[in-house]
Design a protein around this motif. Sequence first.
Motif, short mmCIF file in Angstrom:
data_model
loop_
_atom_site.label_atom_id
_atom_site.label_comp_id
_atom_site.label_asym_id
_atom_site.label_seq_id
_atom_site.Cartn_x
_atom_site.Cartn_y
_atom_site.Cartn_z
N ILE A 8 0.84 -1.20 0.00
CA ILE A 8 0.00 0.00 0.00
C ILE A 8 0.88 1.25 0.00
O ILE A 8 1.69 1.45 0.90
CB ILE A 8 -0.93 0.01 1.23
N ILE A 13 -1.50 1.00 -5.07
CA ILE A 13 -1.43 -0.25 -4.31
C ILE A 13 -0.95 -1.33 -5.27
O ILE A 13 -1.62 -1.64 -6.25
CB ILE A 13 -2.79 -0.63 -3.72
N THR A 31 -4.41 4.32 -5.45
CA THR A 31 -4.81 4.33 -4.04
C THR A 31 -6.13 5.08 -3.88
O THR A 31 -6.23 6.25 -4.28
CB THR A 31 -3.73 4.99 -3.17
N PRO A 32 -7.13 4.44 -3.31
CA PRO A 32 -8.44 5.10 -3.12
C PRO A 32 -8.33 6.32 -2.19
O PRO A 32 -7.38 6.45 -1.42
CB PRO A 32 -9.29 4.00 -2.49
N TRP A 35 -11.09 5.23 3.25
CA TRP A 35 -10.95 3.88 3.79
C TRP A 35 -12.07 2.97 3.30
O TRP A 35 -11.84 1.80 2.99
CB TRP A 35 -10.93 3.95 5.30
N MET A 38 -11.21 1.90 -0.14
CA MET A 38 -10.10 0.96 -0.13
C MET A 38 -10.56 -0.44 0.25
O MET A 38 -10.17 -1.43 -0.37
CB MET A 38 -8.98 1.41 0.81
N LYS A 39 -11.41 -0.54 1.27
CA LYS A 39 -11.88 -1.86 1.69
C LYS A 39 -12.64 -2.56 0.57
O LYS A 39 -12.49 -3.77 0.37
CB LYS A 39 -12.75 -1.73 2.95
N GLN A 41 -12.18 -2.18 -2.66
CA GLN A 41 -11.24 -2.60 -3.69
C GLN A 41 -10.37 -3.77 -3.22
O GLN A 41 -10.06 -4.68 -3.98
CB GLN A 41 -10.37 -1.42 -4.12
N ILE A 79 -1.28 8.52 3.36
CA ILE A 79 -2.63 7.95 3.38
C ILE A 79 -3.18 8.14 4.81
O ILE A 79 -3.16 7.19 5.62
CB ILE A 79 -2.64 6.45 3.02
#
Length: 298
Positions: A8, A13, A31-32, A35, A38-39, A41, A79
């Motif tokens: 990450i 990522i 990178t989203p 959070w 991100m979860k 993806q 991040i």
Amino acid sequence: MALLALDIGGTSIKYGVWENEKISNKGSLKTPKTWTEMKVQLKDLKKRAEEQIPLEGVAISSPGAVNQDKGIIEGASAIPYIHHFPIFAELTELFQCPVSIENDANCAGLAEVWKGAAKGLKNVLFVVVGSGIGGAVIMDGKVWHGKHLFGGEFGFMLLTDNNTFSDLGTAVNMARRTAKRKNIPEDELSGKDVFDMAEQGDPIALEEVETFYHYLAQGIYNLQYSFDPEKIIIGGGVSSKEDLIPQLNKRLEKIIKQVKIASFMPEITLCKFKNDANLIGAVYNYKQKWCQAPQMDN
């Protein structure tokens, strides 16, 4: 055993599947921004990987100060949303399997000890020379985090009254100093540009290149005689410079002559792994956490 390995970073990522002692099915995604995104993806990544092969767990390399005892990522990074909450527990629930997380520089150091330039050694320092200086302390084959999780933050070391190792020992700051002295915008000059200018005889570039080599060697000398590792591995962008080790050894020889009590030269070498270092080290960290401690390859 197959693992999903994740690296990450602030902009992307990287991911891959570890199977049969190698990384395959590699890729990356942006990178989203949150959070929650991100979860979504990450869960999709695992689902797609499991369509090809059953996964035992997920091994993660991450920025920040990873607190293994508390299961959180402390400190700060590019991040911000991954910090200061029980991220280990959330990801374990998300993936429904064992999860390991370790700092990215520590992962890179573990990769070198496991299968890279320090293979077979147990006590190694990994020095990352980038925009600043960081790295990892590997003792008895494991990451030494330190009381405040600052193990490997070599860049904080003062080399003059006012300047740190990061200030003086990186090609990035060498380029900034050169640009300032030449009255040109900092973003118009890279470390490679300064090295090229020095080879052409530019007096300012020659001075700044010498400053870079001198202080990088001085920092390495200090680390050697503080930790006394078996080997010091150099990583980061500057590790691609072919004559880096000879240039550093030349300056280290001068230091050794000046410090009469110093009885040996540090053994330094370039890292083996580049883009895959964090993924490989994340896998080794997973093995140390969840499997019977693997023997280092000899």
